[in-house]
Enzyme design. Structure first.
Site, PDB file in Angstrom:
ATOM      1  N   SER A 142      29.772   8.949  34.343  1.00 35.87           N
ATOM      2  CA  SER A 142      29.484   9.508  35.667  1.00 35.87           C
ATOM      3  C   SER A 142      29.493  11.026  35.561  1.00 35.87           C
ATOM      4  O   SER A 142      30.181  11.593  34.695  1.00 35.87           O
ATOM      5  CB  SER A 142      30.571   9.069  36.660  1.00 35.87           C
ATOM      6  OG  SER A 142      30.495   9.823  37.859  1.00 35.87           O
ATOM      7  N   TYR A 154      39.420   8.571  38.187  1.00 37.48           N
ATOM      8  CA  TYR A 154      38.041   8.160  37.870  1.00 37.48           C
ATOM      9  C   TYR A 154      37.396   9.128  36.882  1.00 37.48           C
ATOM     10  O   TYR A 154      36.698   8.716  35.954  1.00 37.48           O
ATOM     11  CB  TYR A 154      37.261   8.108  39.184  1.00 37.48           C
ATOM     12  CG  TYR A 154      35.845   7.593  39.119  1.00 37.48           C
ATOM     13  CD1 TYR A 154      35.575   6.225  39.043  1.00 37.48           C
ATOM     14  CD2 TYR A 154      34.768   8.477  39.191  1.00 37.48           C
ATOM     15  CE1 TYR A 154      34.261   5.762  39.023  1.00 37.48           C
ATOM     16  CE2 TYR A 154      33.460   8.023  39.166  1.00 37.48           C
ATOM     17  CZ  TYR A 154      33.216   6.660  39.090  1.00 37.48           C
ATOM     18  OH  TYR A 154      31.913   6.203  39.076  1.00 37.48           O
ATOM     19  N   LYS A 158      35.952   8.173  33.291  1.00 34.34           N
ATOM     20  CA  LYS A 158      34.539   8.362  32.952  1.00 34.34           C
ATOM     21  C   LYS A 158      34.359   9.339  31.785  1.00 34.34           C
ATOM     22  O   LYS A 158      33.392   9.236  31.021  1.00 34.34           O
ATOM     23  CB  LYS A 158      33.753   8.809  34.186  1.00 34.34           C
ATOM     24  CG  LYS A 158      33.624   7.720  35.251  1.00 34.34           C
ATOM     25  CD  LYS A 158      33.078   6.418  34.684  1.00 34.34           C
ATOM     26  CE  LYS A 158      32.533   5.480  35.723  1.00 34.34           C
ATOM     27  NZ  LYS A 158      32.094   4.182  35.138  1.00 34.34           N
TER      28      LYS A 158
HETATM   29  P1  NAP Z   1      29.579  -1.173  43.116  1.00 31.44           P
HETATM   30  O1  NAP Z   1      28.416  -1.338  44.017  1.00 31.44           O
HETATM   31  O2  NAP Z   1      30.930  -0.969  43.689  1.00 31.44           O
HETATM   32  O3  NAP Z   1      29.598  -2.405  42.092  1.00 31.44           O
HETATM   33  C1  NAP Z   1      30.590  -2.499  41.104  1.00 31.44           C
HETATM   34  C2  NAP Z   1      30.690  -3.939  40.671  1.00 31.44           C
HETATM   35  O4  NAP Z   1      31.736  -4.028  39.663  1.00 31.44           O
HETATM   36  C3  NAP Z   1      31.105  -4.861  41.822  1.00 31.44           C
HETATM   37  O5  NAP Z   1      30.256  -5.992  41.846  1.00 31.44           O
HETATM   38  C4  NAP Z   1      32.528  -5.222  41.472  1.00 31.44           C
HETATM   39  O6  NAP Z   1      32.926  -6.524  41.861  1.00 31.44           O
HETATM   40  C5  NAP Z   1      32.498  -5.171  39.959  1.00 31.44           C
HETATM   41  N1  NAP Z   1      33.846  -5.077  39.422  1.00 31.44           N
HETATM   42  C6  NAP Z   1      34.845  -4.235  39.816  1.00 31.44           C
HETATM   43  N2  NAP Z   1      35.960  -4.479  39.110  1.00 31.44           N
HETATM   44  C7  NAP Z   1      35.679  -5.479  38.259  1.00 31.44           C
HETATM   45  C8  NAP Z   1      36.435  -6.184  37.287  1.00 31.44           C
HETATM   46  N3  NAP Z   1      37.733  -5.888  37.040  1.00 31.44           N
HETATM   47  N4  NAP Z   1      35.831  -7.173  36.579  1.00 31.44           N
HETATM   48  C9  NAP Z   1      34.540  -7.496  36.829  1.00 31.44           C
HETATM   49  N5  NAP Z   1      33.775  -6.870  37.744  1.00 31.44           N
HETATM   50  C10 NAP Z   1      34.335  -5.879  38.454  1.00 31.44           C
HETATM   51  O7  NAP Z   1      29.363   0.078  42.128  1.00 31.44           O
HETATM   52  P2  NAP Z   1      28.040   0.804  41.583  1.00 31.44           P
HETATM   53  O8  NAP Z   1      27.831   1.985  42.426  1.00 31.44           O
HETATM   54  O9  NAP Z   1      26.955  -0.180  41.364  1.00 31.44           O
HETATM   55  O10 NAP Z   1      28.607   1.350  40.178  1.00 31.44           O
HETATM   56  C11 NAP Z   1      28.361   0.698  38.944  1.00 31.44           C
HETATM   57  C12 NAP Z   1      28.895   1.575  37.825  1.00 31.44           C
HETATM   58  O11 NAP Z   1      28.255   2.847  37.876  1.00 31.44           O
HETATM   59  C13 NAP Z   1      30.396   1.849  37.896  1.00 31.44           C
HETATM   60  O12 NAP Z   1      30.940   1.901  36.597  1.00 31.44           O
HETATM   61  C14 NAP Z   1      30.443   3.203  38.541  1.00 31.44           C
HETATM   62  O13 NAP Z   1      31.651   3.880  38.239  1.00 31.44           O
HETATM   63  C15 NAP Z   1      29.244   3.869  37.938  1.00 31.44           C
HETATM   64  N6  NAP Z   1      28.718   5.000  38.704  1.00 31.44           N
HETATM   65  C16 NAP Z   1      28.283   4.848  39.991  1.00 31.44           C
HETATM   66  C17 NAP Z   1      27.795   5.954  40.690  1.00 31.44           C
HETATM   67  C18 NAP Z   1      27.302   5.873  42.108  1.00 31.44           C
HETATM   68  O14 NAP Z   1      26.981   6.926  42.689  1.00 31.44           O
HETATM   69  N7  NAP Z   1      27.191   4.686  42.712  1.00 31.44           N
HETATM   70  C19 NAP Z   1      27.771   7.210  40.071  1.00 31.44           C
HETATM   71  C20 NAP Z   1      28.218   7.317  38.761  1.00 31.44           C
HETATM   72  C21 NAP Z   1      28.688   6.212  38.092  1.00 31.44           C
HETATM   73  P3  NAP Z   1      33.393  -6.824  43.390  1.00 31.44           P
HETATM   74  O15 NAP Z   1      32.142  -6.819  44.180  1.00 31.44           O
HETATM   75  O16 NAP Z   1      34.024  -8.163  43.342  1.00 31.44           O
HETATM   76  O17 NAP Z   1      34.353  -5.734  43.735  1.00 31.44           O
END
Ligand code: NAP
Length: 253
Positions: A142, A154, A158
């Site tokens: 990230s 976080y 990251k």
């Molecule tokens: P999201 O919509 O919150 O989705 C994350 C998914 O991970 C959810 O389905 C969640 O399950 C699952 N999860 C959480 N803990 C888990 C565990 N212990 N075992 C298995 N699954 C688990 O997040 P996103 O925005 O798509 O982000 C995806 C990745 O990109 C993450 O690593 C995040 O840090 C990174 N990222 C995101 C952004 C952003 O702006 N969105 C920016 C930089 C990096 P539940 O639905 O059951 O909770």
């Protein structure tokens, strides 16, 4: 350039958001996809949608930080779809707070899901990759790795993903396995919607404010990240390894 012998991919956190988009894209690229997530309904629906489109997929519920569940899920994907050679470590959580208010549990849970989870998943999948002499690992970092107020847990996780990625590239390169990290900026998902809620803003206002600070003047979509993952996983990306690619609509360093 060697061809992928087993076109089977695993995507964690594939129940929604970026992981769901990456799973859809890899299926469109011709991979059989194991969708793994805490949320069984999400990955079941995602796998069913891929199958309905003529692809091969299985949804498996697991907690990526539980070693037994990880081993069982990876074995199930291997038995149902074939040897997994692609791994996208995407599962993630946020537990934001300023340092002086952050609990030990919020520190531990964030580092555990991102770092322990990626370690366990990668350890389980690497045996298939090294046997096949081909593999692709994509880890989600990230822009917060560079520091972000309220995210000391976080951002540490990251930044850790970046060192993890570079070491995987060094250890696994001789087996034909590449490892790269994608470091997204603001991507519109439930994760950023939750941040807006925590800050007491509507998601629309939050996105508009974020877009005004981004050189391309928009926030990212899950598909923006899926496009980059697709490239890093392709046969043509075999000479790119140990890199951190910022996908943030502008430069970051
Ligand atoms: P999201 O919509 O919150 O989705 C994350 C998914 O991970 C959810 O389905 C969640 O399950 C699952 N999860 C959480 N803990 C888990 C565990 N212990 N075992 C298995 N699954 C688990 O997040 P996103 O925005 O798509 O982000 C995806 C990745 O990109 C993450 O690593 C995040 O840090 C990174 N990222 C995101 C952004 C952003 O702006 N969105 C920016 C930089 C990096 P539940 O639905 O059951 O909770």
């Amino acid at each position: 350039m060697s061809e992928s012998p087993s076109r089977v991919a695993i995507v964690t956190g594939a129940g929604r958001g970026i992981g769901a988009a990456v799973a859809r894209r890899l299926a469109a690229d011709g991979f059989a996809v194991g969708l793994l997530d805490l949320d069984e309904a999400g990955v079941t629906a995602g796998a069913e949608a891929i199958v309905a489109d003529g692809g091969r997929a299985v949804g498996v519920a697991l907690d990526v930080s539980d070693a037994e569940q990880v081993e069982a899920a990876v074995t199930r994907v291997a038995e149902e779809l074939g040897a997994p050679t692609v791994l996208v470590n995407n599962a993630g959580i946020t537990r934001d707070n300023l340092l002086f208010k952050m609990s030990e549990q919020d520190w531990d849970s964030v580092l555990t899901v991102h770092l322990r989870g990626s370690f366990l998943m990668t350890r389980a999948v690497q045996k298939y990759q090294t046997e096949q002499k081909w593999g692709r690992i994509v880890n989600l970092s990230s822009t917060s790795a560079l520091g972000n107020r309220g995210q000391v847990n976080y951002s540490a996780a990251k930044a850790g993903m970046q060192g993890f990625t570079k070491t995987l590239a060094i250890e696994l390169g001789k087996f034909g396995v590449t490892a790269n990290a994608i470091a997204p900026g603001f991507i519109a998902t439930d994760m950023t919607a939750a941040t807006a809620e925590r800050l007491g803003m509507s998601f629309e206002d939050f996105k508009t404010a974020a877009a005004s600070q981004i050189p391309v003047q928009r926030v990212g979509t899950p598909e923006d990240i899926a496009n980059l993952a697709s490239f890093l996983i392709s046969d043509g990306a075999g000479f790119i390894s140990g890199q951190v690619i910022y996908a943030a609509g502008g430069p970051k360093d």
